[in-house]
Design an enzyme around this catalytic site. Structure first.
Site, PDB file in Angstrom:
ATOM      1  N   ASP A  82      29.130  58.748  49.793  1.00 40.96           N
ATOM      2  CA  ASP A  82      28.142  59.233  50.760  1.00 40.96           C
ATOM      3  C   ASP A  82      27.125  60.116  50.032  1.00 40.96           C
ATOM      4  O   ASP A  82      27.498  61.028  49.299  1.00 40.96           O
ATOM      5  CB  ASP A  82      28.894  60.032  51.834  1.00 40.96           C
ATOM      6  CG  ASP A  82      28.004  60.484  52.966  1.00 40.96           C
ATOM      7  OD1 ASP A  82      27.012  59.793  53.267  1.00 40.96           O
ATOM      8  OD2 ASP A  82      28.304  61.539  53.563  1.00 40.96           O
ATOM      9  N   HIS A 181      21.370  66.407  59.980  1.00 44.85           N
ATOM     10  CA  HIS A 181      22.702  66.840  59.533  1.00 44.85           C
ATOM     11  C   HIS A 181      23.024  68.210  60.131  1.00 44.85           C
ATOM     12  O   HIS A 181      22.126  68.941  60.534  1.00 44.85           O
ATOM     13  CB  HIS A 181      22.754  66.935  58.009  1.00 44.85           C
ATOM     14  CG  HIS A 181      22.649  65.612  57.313  1.00 44.85           C
ATOM     15  ND1 HIS A 181      21.593  65.297  56.502  1.00 44.85           N
ATOM     16  CD2 HIS A 181      23.455  64.534  57.318  1.00 44.85           C
ATOM     17  CE1 HIS A 181      21.774  64.073  56.023  1.00 44.85           C
ATOM     18  NE2 HIS A 181      22.893  63.590  56.506  1.00 44.85           N
ATOM     19  N   HIS A 209      22.559  58.848  60.281  1.00 43.51           N
ATOM     20  CA  HIS A 209      23.252  60.031  59.748  1.00 43.51           C
ATOM     21  C   HIS A 209      23.094  61.158  60.752  1.00 43.51           C
ATOM     22  O   HIS A 209      22.207  61.145  61.586  1.00 43.51           O
ATOM     23  CB  HIS A 209      22.639  60.450  58.404  1.00 43.51           C
ATOM     24  CG  HIS A 209      23.054  59.560  57.270  1.00 43.51           C
ATOM     25  ND1 HIS A 209      23.677  60.036  56.143  1.00 43.51           N
ATOM     26  CD2 HIS A 209      22.945  58.217  57.103  1.00 43.51           C
ATOM     27  CE1 HIS A 209      23.923  59.026  55.319  1.00 43.51           C
ATOM     28  NE2 HIS A 209      23.479  57.908  55.876  1.00 43.51           N
ATOM     29  N   SER A 212      26.931  64.125  64.659  1.00 39.43           N
ATOM     30  CA  SER A 212      27.567  65.156  65.492  1.00 39.43           C
ATOM     31  C   SER A 212      26.534  65.818  66.391  1.00 39.43           C
ATOM     32  O   SER A 212      25.584  66.423  65.892  1.00 39.43           O
ATOM     33  CB  SER A 212      28.232  66.218  64.602  1.00 39.43           C
ATOM     34  OG  SER A 212      29.130  65.604  63.707  1.00 39.43           O
TER      35      SER A 212
HETATM   36 ZN   LIG Z   1      24.046  62.017  55.741  1.00 37.84          ZN
END
Ligand SMILES: [Zn+2]
Length: 296
Positions: A82, A181, A209, A212
């Site tokens: 990642d 992020h 990406h 959350s």
């Molecule tokens: Zn990421």
């Protein structure tokens, strides 16, 4: 089973309208939690190891553990580097048997991002390893800032996306459409029109990406517009912190409670991962026997 190429898993998800979660492994507890959740849900899963997490997890130790797990389980498991940032780390991941590499050249200018991404594709092709790259810049930084804020000026450009995919030969593209992020500042506001346009010009699985904090409804809409992989870490880290804090309150200073606390962390991380798999629509999609595998 052995580890599976990410392209195999993503192409299937892209065609069938679901997304596969990519969850970061930072230690054995997280690995076991993710695997428990995937087994219960009969879901394919992508195990992410981020280059920024290498100070916390030792590749030479965790990769054999992951291969042992993959050898036993009956669902598709992908091992993805990642946010690979440097060629030595990418070469190391290739030599250890990773089945996917995400190269993050999002901080580079457009031409240099193309050039370096092509280099990574060239390194991975002989081994059939999947390559994901990023164009535009996702807000925040992987494992970095606590609060991420997406900058509309850095959203993925539609025409550049087409050129980027054509000229690099990548298998999956990470997009910047308002995702970020870390924890979101306010409600995430995703640019779905842009996502749809990027899907129409690229025709390859797209990656979100900063999973959350995005609502189930937004995830589902994004998946219907070409998102086939969703990166998720902050929510797991939060669940682990909360499980630890809650347990500390009840356990106090009892020295022998540490293993119990680890179990609570595992349970809570597994719970969060299961919830996400359900939202992403990957439950019951393991179908391990249909996929191309690689000897490990
Ligand atoms: Zn990421």
């Amino acid at each position: 089973m052995t580890l599976v190429y990410m392209k195999t898993v993503l192409d299937k998800a892209y065609k069938n309208g679901y997304a596969v979660g990519a969850f970061n492994v930072i230690n054995m507890e997280f690995l076991e939690a993710i695997i428990t959740a995937a087994r219960k849900s009969a879901s394919p899963v992508i195990l992410n190891i981020a280059e920024v997490h290498l100070p916390f997890v030792t590749l030479d130790n965790i990769v054999p553990a992951i291969k042992a797990v993959a050898g036993r389980e009956r669902f598709d498991i992908v091992l993805n580097l990642d946010h690979g940032l440097t060629i030595p780390t990418i070469e190391k991941a290739i030599s250890l048997g990773f089945t996917s590499i995400m190269f993050d050249g999002s901080h580079l200018d457009f031409d240099e991002n193309i050039r370096q991404t092509r280099e990574v594709v060239k390194l991975c092709r002989p081994w059939n390893i999947t390559v994901e790259a990023e164009l535009g810049a996702v807000g925040g930084a992987e494992g970095g800032e606590l609060i991420g804020k997406a900058d509309p000026a850095k959203y993925t450009d539609i025409n550049q996306a087409k050129q980027f995919v054509n000229e690099t030969g990548i298998d999956a593209l990470a997009v910047a459409i308002g995702n970020s992020h870390g924890k979101y500042k306010g409600e995430p506001d995703l640019d779905f029109d842009r996502l749809k346009a990027i899907r129409d010009v690229t025709g390859i699985p797209l990656v979100l990406h900063g999973g959350s904090g995005i609502s189930a409804a937004d995830f589902k809409r994004a998946i219907s517009l070409g998102i086939a992989k969703i990166n998720f870490f902050t929510g797991m880290s939060e669940a682990a912190m909360k499980a630890t804090a809650d347990y500390m309150i009840t356990a106090g200073q009892r020295y022998n409670d540490y293993p119990m606390m680890m179990n609570r962390v595992r349970e809570q991380v597994a719970r969060v991962v299961s919830e996400q798999m359900d939202i992403f629509g990957s439950c019951g999609k393991a179908a391990a026997d249909l996929t191309e595998t690689k000897p490990v």
